[in-house]
Write a protein that holds these residues in place. Sequence first.
Motif, mmCIF file in Angstrom:
data_model
loop_
_atom_site.group_PDB
_atom_site.id
_atom_site.type_symbol
_atom_site.label_atom_id
_atom_site.label_comp_id
_atom_site.label_asym_id
_atom_site.label_seq_id
_atom_site.Cartn_x
_atom_site.Cartn_y
_atom_site.Cartn_z
ATOM 1 N N SER A 1 0.828 -1.202 0.000
ATOM 2 C CA SER A 1 0.000 0.000 0.000
ATOM 3 C C SER A 1 0.865 1.255 0.000
ATOM 4 O O SER A 1 0.588 2.223 -0.719
ATOM 5 C CB SER A 1 -0.922 -0.018 1.225
ATOM 6 N N LEU A 2 1.925 1.241 0.789
ATOM 7 C CA LEU A 2 2.851 2.365 0.845
ATOM 8 C C LEU A 2 3.509 2.598 -0.508
ATOM 9 O O LEU A 2 3.562 3.727 -1.005
ATOM 10 C CB LEU A 2 3.918 2.127 1.911
ATOM 11 N N CYS A 3 4.005 1.545 -1.130
ATOM 12 C CA CYS A 3 4.716 1.686 -2.402
ATOM 13 C C CYS A 3 3.802 2.178 -3.517
ATOM 14 O O CYS A 3 4.241 2.922 -4.399
ATOM 15 C CB CYS A 3 5.389 0.367 -2.784
ATOM 16 N N VAL A 4 2.540 1.797 -3.481
ATOM 17 C CA VAL A 4 1.584 2.287 -4.474
ATOM 18 C C VAL A 4 1.456 3.799 -4.371
ATOM 19 O O VAL A 4 1.303 4.495 -5.383
ATOM 20 C CB VAL A 4 0.205 1.607 -4.285
ATOM 21 N N LYS A 5 1.568 4.321 -3.154
ATOM 22 C CA LYS A 5 1.388 5.759 -2.918
ATOM 23 C C LYS A 5 2.659 6.579 -3.110
ATOM 24 O O LYS A 5 2.592 7.803 -3.193
ATOM 25 C CB LYS A 5 0.861 5.979 -1.493
ATOM 26 N N LEU A 6 3.818 5.923 -3.166
ATOM 27 C CA LEU A 6 5.072 6.667 -3.291
ATOM 28 C C LEU A 6 5.126 7.419 -4.617
ATOM 29 O O LEU A 6 4.736 6.894 -5.658
ATOM 30 C CB LEU A 6 6.272 5.720 -3.192
ATOM 31 N N LYS A 7 5.656 8.629 -4.564
ATOM 32 C CA LYS A 7 5.795 9.457 -5.763
ATOM 33 C C LYS A 7 7.208 9.365 -6.334
ATOM 34 O O LYS A 7 7.570 10.103 -7.227
ATOM 35 C CB LYS A 7 5.480 10.915 -5.423
ATOM 36 N N VAL A 8 8.027 8.467 -5.782
ATOM 37 C CA VAL A 8 9.395 8.260 -6.251
ATOM 38 C C VAL A 8 9.553 6.795 -6.654
ATOM 39 O O VAL A 8 8.734 5.953 -6.308
ATOM 40 C CB VAL A 8 10.426 8.614 -5.141
ATOM 41 N N SER A 9 10.621 6.503 -7.377
ATOM 42 C CA SER A 9 10.868 5.099 -7.708
ATOM 43 C C SER A 9 11.217 4.350 -6.427
ATOM 44 O O SER A 9 11.786 4.917 -5.495
ATOM 45 C CB SER A 9 11.980 4.981 -8.740
ATOM 46 N N TYR A 10 10.864 3.100 -6.391
ATOM 47 C CA TYR A 10 11.076 2.302 -5.182
ATOM 48 C C TYR A 10 11.611 0.926 -5.546
ATOM 49 O O TYR A 10 11.506 0.478 -6.692
ATOM 50 C CB TYR A 10 9.777 2.162 -4.380
ATOM 51 N N ARG A 11 12.164 0.292 -4.548
ATOM 52 C CA ARG A 11 12.585 -1.106 -4.644
ATOM 53 C C ARG A 11 11.969 -1.803 -3.441
ATOM 54 O O ARG A 11 12.323 -1.507 -2.297
ATOM 55 C CB ARG A 11 14.106 -1.220 -4.612
ATOM 56 N N LEU A 12 11.036 -2.694 -3.680
ATOM 57 C CA LEU A 12 10.334 -3.416 -2.627
ATOM 58 C C LEU A 12 10.878 -4.840 -2.568
ATOM 59 O O LEU A 12 10.839 -5.568 -3.564
ATOM 60 C CB LEU A 12 8.831 -3.426 -2.903
ATOM 61 N N ILE A 13 11.405 -5.208 -1.404
ATOM 62 C CA ILE A 13 12.014 -6.526 -1.228
ATOM 63 C C ILE A 13 11.283 -7.260 -0.117
ATOM 64 O O ILE A 13 11.210 -6.773 1.014
ATOM 65 C CB ILE A 13 13.507 -6.395 -0.850
ATOM 66 N N PHE A 14 10.741 -8.429 -0.451
ATOM 67 C CA PHE A 14 10.163 -9.296 0.571
ATOM 68 C C PHE A 14 11.238 -10.288 0.990
ATOM 69 O O PHE A 14 11.793 -10.997 0.158
ATOM 70 C CB PHE A 14 8.922 -10.025 0.043
ATOM 71 N N LEU A 15 11.509 -10.307 2.278
ATOM 72 C CA LEU A 15 12.584 -11.130 2.828
ATOM 73 C C LEU A 15 11.993 -12.210 3.725
ATOM 74 O O LEU A 15 11.323 -11.907 4.706
ATOM 75 C CB LEU A 15 13.547 -10.245 3.623
ATOM 76 N N TYR A 16 12.232 -13.452 3.360
ATOM 77 C CA TYR A 16 11.794 -14.586 4.165
ATOM 78 C C TYR A 16 13.043 -15.195 4.812
ATOM 79 O O TYR A 16 13.972 -15.578 4.125
ATOM 80 C CB TYR A 16 11.094 -15.632 3.289
ATOM 81 N N VAL A 17 13.028 -15.248 6.135
ATOM 82 C CA VAL A 17 14.191 -15.738 6.886
ATOM 83 C C VAL A 17 13.871 -17.095 7.496
ATOM 84 O O VAL A 17 12.876 -17.245 8.203
ATOM 85 C CB VAL A 17 14.581 -14.746 8.009
ATOM 86 N N VAL A 18 14.731 -18.058 7.224
ATOM 87 C CA VAL A 18 14.636 -19.381 7.839
ATOM 88 C C VAL A 18 15.752 -19.473 8.869
ATOM 89 O O VAL A 18 16.932 -19.467 8.524
ATOM 90 C CB VAL A 18 14.785 -20.507 6.787
ATOM 91 N N ALA A 19 15.363 -19.528 10.139
ATOM 92 C CA ALA A 19 16.331 -19.572 11.241
ATOM 93 C C ALA A 19 16.465 -21.007 11.738
ATOM 94 O O ALA A 19 15.520 -21.585 12.271
ATOM 95 C CB ALA A 19 15.877 -18.655 12.372
ATOM 96 N N LEU A 20 17.639 -21.565 11.545
ATOM 97 C CA LEU A 20 17.918 -22.947 11.942
ATOM 98 C C LEU A 20 18.633 -22.981 13.286
ATOM 99 O O LEU A 20 19.260 -22.007 13.696
ATOM 100 C CB LEU A 20 18.797 -23.618 10.878
ATOM 101 N N TYR A 21 18.528 -24.126 13.955
ATOM 102 C CA TYR A 21 19.266 -24.314 15.205
ATOM 103 C C TYR A 21 20.746 -24.513 14.881
ATOM 104 O O TYR A 21 21.102 -25.122 13.872
ATOM 105 C CB TYR A 21 18.732 -25.527 15.975
ATOM 106 N N ARG A 22 21.591 -24.034 15.765
ATOM 107 C CA ARG A 22 23.034 -24.166 15.589
ATOM 108 C C ARG A 22 23.492 -25.587 15.908
ATOM 109 O O ARG A 22 23.034 -26.191 16.856
ATOM 110 C CB ARG A 22 23.783 -23.218 16.521
ATOM 111 N N ARG A 23 24.434 -26.077 15.122
ATOM 112 C CA ARG A 23 25.069 -27.368 15.406
ATOM 113 C C ARG A 23 26.110 -27.164 16.496
ATOM 114 O O ARG A 23 26.640 -26.069 16.664
ATOM 115 C CB ARG A 23 25.706 -27.927 14.145
ATOM 116 N N THR A 24 26.384 -28.223 17.230
ATOM 117 C CA THR A 24 27.359 -28.164 18.325
ATOM 118 C C THR A 24 28.497 -29.140 18.048
ATOM 119 O O THR A 24 28.512 -29.823 17.024
ATOM 120 C CB THR A 24 26.702 -28.542 19.667
#
Length: 167
Positions: free
Chosen positions: A28-51
């Motif tokens: 919604s925000l990017c639709v309203k922007l009057k400047v060029s934009y770069r919209l990045i959707f970031l999906y993070v997969v957080a794994l447990y640490r190995r020991t």
Amino acid sequence: MDASRPYTVVVRVDGTPEGYAAAEYACSLCVKLKVSYRLIFLYVVALYRRTALNLINRQTDQLNADIREDAENSMLKCKQFLSRFESLVAYEWISIKDEGNIGPIMVQFIHDGLNTPVDLVVVGRTVDTGIKKLVGGHVSDFIIANLKCPVMVVKNEYDLSDDEGGR
């Protein structure tokens, strides 16, 4: 902001109603922007640490396999959700997997992995799951404390029942 580069918005998206609300807000925000934009959707997969202990690593490997499988299913749902915005906004999809908690993984990626300044980060108000919940807390709190750019925390949830009735 340098006028020669687009206004860059990074959105943490996940399969939660809060993540969907953050995505909807950012679109919604990017639709309203009057400047060029770069919209990045970031999906993070957080794994447990190995020991260093093999016995514990077997359990960790099984938990991480479950996390990866759940993440693949969640990413598909997220991409399906985001497809409704394709005619309105241009966006990029980035998924990253690393060991640790979501907040630190995301902050490190924004600092080191994007190779571009970020003007705004949009996140839903979510908590790490499982054991990470005990030590990690709210992802948005960590991001606010550790990023040097504006962070918008979307507290409301996307109402998934709207989707179920319409499709």
